[in-house]
Design an enzyme around this catalytic site. Structure first.
Site, short mmCIF file in Angstrom:
data_model
loop_
_atom_site.label_atom_id
_atom_site.label_comp_id
_atom_site.label_asym_id
_atom_site.label_seq_id
_atom_site.Cartn_x
_atom_site.Cartn_y
_atom_site.Cartn_z
N HIS A 1 0.86 -1.18 0.00
CA HIS A 1 0.00 0.00 0.00
C HIS A 1 0.90 1.23 0.00
O HIS A 1 1.30 1.70 -1.05
CB HIS A 1 -0.93 -0.08 1.21
CG HIS A 1 -2.00 0.96 1.29
ND1 HIS A 1 -2.29 1.83 0.26
CD2 HIS A 1 -2.87 1.29 2.29
CE1 HIS A 1 -3.27 2.63 0.62
NE2 HIS A 1 -3.64 2.33 1.84
N HIS B 1 -1.95 -1.52 -10.21
CA HIS B 1 -2.90 -0.91 -9.28
C HIS B 1 -4.13 -1.80 -9.18
O HIS B 1 -4.54 -2.39 -10.17
CB HIS B 1 -3.30 0.49 -9.74
CG HIS B 1 -3.89 1.29 -8.64
ND1 HIS B 1 -5.22 1.23 -8.33
CD2 HIS B 1 -3.32 2.13 -7.75
CE1 HIS B 1 -5.44 2.02 -7.29
NE2 HIS B 1 -4.32 2.57 -6.92
N ASP C 1 2.88 6.21 -6.58
CA ASP C 1 4.12 6.17 -5.80
C ASP C 1 5.38 6.22 -6.65
O ASP C 1 6.44 6.59 -6.15
CB ASP C 1 4.14 4.89 -4.94
CG ASP C 1 3.14 4.99 -3.81
OD1 ASP C 1 2.98 6.09 -3.27
OD2 ASP C 1 2.52 3.97 -3.48
#
Ligand SMILES: CC(C)(COP(=O)(O)OP(=O)(O)OC[C@H]1O[C@@H](n2cnc3c(N)ncnc32)[C@H](O)[C@@H]1OP(=O)(O)O)[C@@H](O)C(=O)NCCC(=O)NCCS
Length: 375
Positions: free
Chosen positions: A222, A261, A312
């Site tokens: 995560h 994702h 990210d």
């Protein structure tokens, strides 16, 4: 009634109704309260996003000023937390520090155990206001540097950079960190937000729900992916080594961090903005090598696996170029996500039913008990 798991990871399960944010995973779109993130990023401040997510509308100037003043006033942390921090700085990782200190912050919250909607709103804003101070303080202490007090003249995200690095950021850097905070502010029913809502659904307090959310964000699947992405960029070292690195990882069935994702099946819209920021920030700071390595990795992962970068991946090179240590990248995600988590917790309280899913029992049945000396 016999029940079975139809959906591992609950991907297709709709667990709550929300007015806070929405995603279209196929089209690669994200909205905060109906506003497309592509229109918001770079145009509105993090403070405006806080107002938007909490009040479900953009603020007018007077409302924004009032929110800003409240949050500036709340940047300082209690004596209890200041006394706790040297131990946390010495003994814990940044995410463990954040989890512990957010939990500890409940001890001196002026609203105490008042769980009225108005008290919860203030608690939420205090958490948003104070967590950057906690993180900066932690980093200054662990590196043997003087703690930098909050600068009341700077906006939320720029003040964080100032407290962390001890330098007032340039206008451009201030805008970049602010945009990253805007992009990280909320993201529908991800694991940490769902965790926060589950805890809130038991009517446990705001601090408990947010402490649990931080714990959920700690994992590399995560929140930890921005840090892992940065380590990967450092390991790869130059664009020409990207292809071999990615091929090797994929051959060994290892994940390339910052890619893929659970919801987006195309490029994460936040990654689109961050990719541009990575290039521009690199150019401004006179070092585009991190952007170039990132681009080479992105190209190879697309060719080899058909996967796109998520939020990210390019956040890593942006934060690195701004001078942010790698192990603070996940806690910065938490600090920015505080806006969304607290908004979801308040939404859960406002229309609550305890979240209690079923399970599919797959163990043995009809067993006969035998005394311990006969087993
Ligand atoms: C985000 C993530 C957990 C989503 O998981 P998911 O929806 O369960 O996707 P899956 O793990 O089912 O992936 C589907 C396929 O793509 C592969 N895959 C997914 N992400 C991958 C990655 N980053 N690198 C390599 N392969 C990946 C899986 O191995 C799987 O391949 P298979 O069908 O050959 O087994 C996953 O993409 C991941 O671990 N990414 C890396 C960590 C990361 O960046 N997290 C931040 C998310 S914002």
């Amino acid at each position: 009634m016999e029940r079975s798991v139809t959906d591992r990871g609950l991907r297709e399960i709709v667990a709550a109704q929300t007015r806070v944010s929405d995603i279209d995973g196929q089209a690669g779109r994200l909205w905060y309260v109906g506003y497309d993130i592509r229109d918001l990023a770079g145009k509105i401040s993090y403070e405006e996003v806080v107002h938007l997510l909490h009040e479900l509308r953009l603020p007018n100037q007077a409302e924004l000023d009032a929110l800003h003043d409240f949050m500036v006033e709340e940047r300082e942390v209690s004596k209890f937390l200041r006394e706790l921090m040297p131990t946390l700085a010495q003994q814990t990782s940044p995410m463990s520090m954040l989890r512990t200190s957010v939990s500890a912050a409940s001890a001196y919250d002026p609203d105490g155990w008042d769980d009225s909607a108005e008290a919860d709103r203030r608690k939420a804003l205090r958490l948003i206001a104070k967590t950057p101070t906690l993180l900066a303080m932690y980093h200054r202490l662990r590196t043997g540097q003087e703690i930098v007090p909050p600068n009341t003249k700077l906006p939320h995200a720029a003040n964080f950079l100032h407290m962390l690095l001890g330098l007032e950021p340039s206008q451009e850097d201030a805008e970049v960190i602010d945009t990253t905070f805007v992009l990280y502010a909320d993201h529908t029913m991800n694991a940490s937000t769902f965790t926060a809502r589950i805890v809130a659904s038991t009517l446990a307090d705001m601090f408990s729900a947010i402490t649990a959310a931080i714990a959920a964000l700690k994992g590399p699947l995560h929140g930890g992916a921005n840090e892992e992405s940065m380590k990967m960029l450092e390991e790869v070292g130059s664009p020409d080594r990207a292809e071999a690195y990615v091929r090797d990882r994929l051959e060994r069935h290892q994940k390339v961090m910052g890619f893929g994702h659970a919801v987006y099946k195309t490029m994460d819209p936040r990654a689109v903005v961050l990719k541009r920021l990575s290039k521009e920030t690199g150019e401004r700071h006179g070092d585009t090598s991190w952007f170039e390595i990132s681009e080479a990795i992105e190209r190879t992962v697309a060719e080899q696996k058909g996967l796109f970068p998520n939020v990210d991946f390019y956040a890593a090179s942006v934060y690195h170029t701004l001078g942010i240590p790698t192990d603070l990248m996940t806690p910065i995600f938490a600090v920015a996500r505080m806006a969304g988590w607290t908004a979801h917790v308040r939404e859960q309280y406002a229309d609550n039913r305890v979240i209690r899913p079923g399970s599919e029992y797959i163990g043995p049945r009809d067993q006969s008990w035998v005394p311990i000396d006969e087993r």
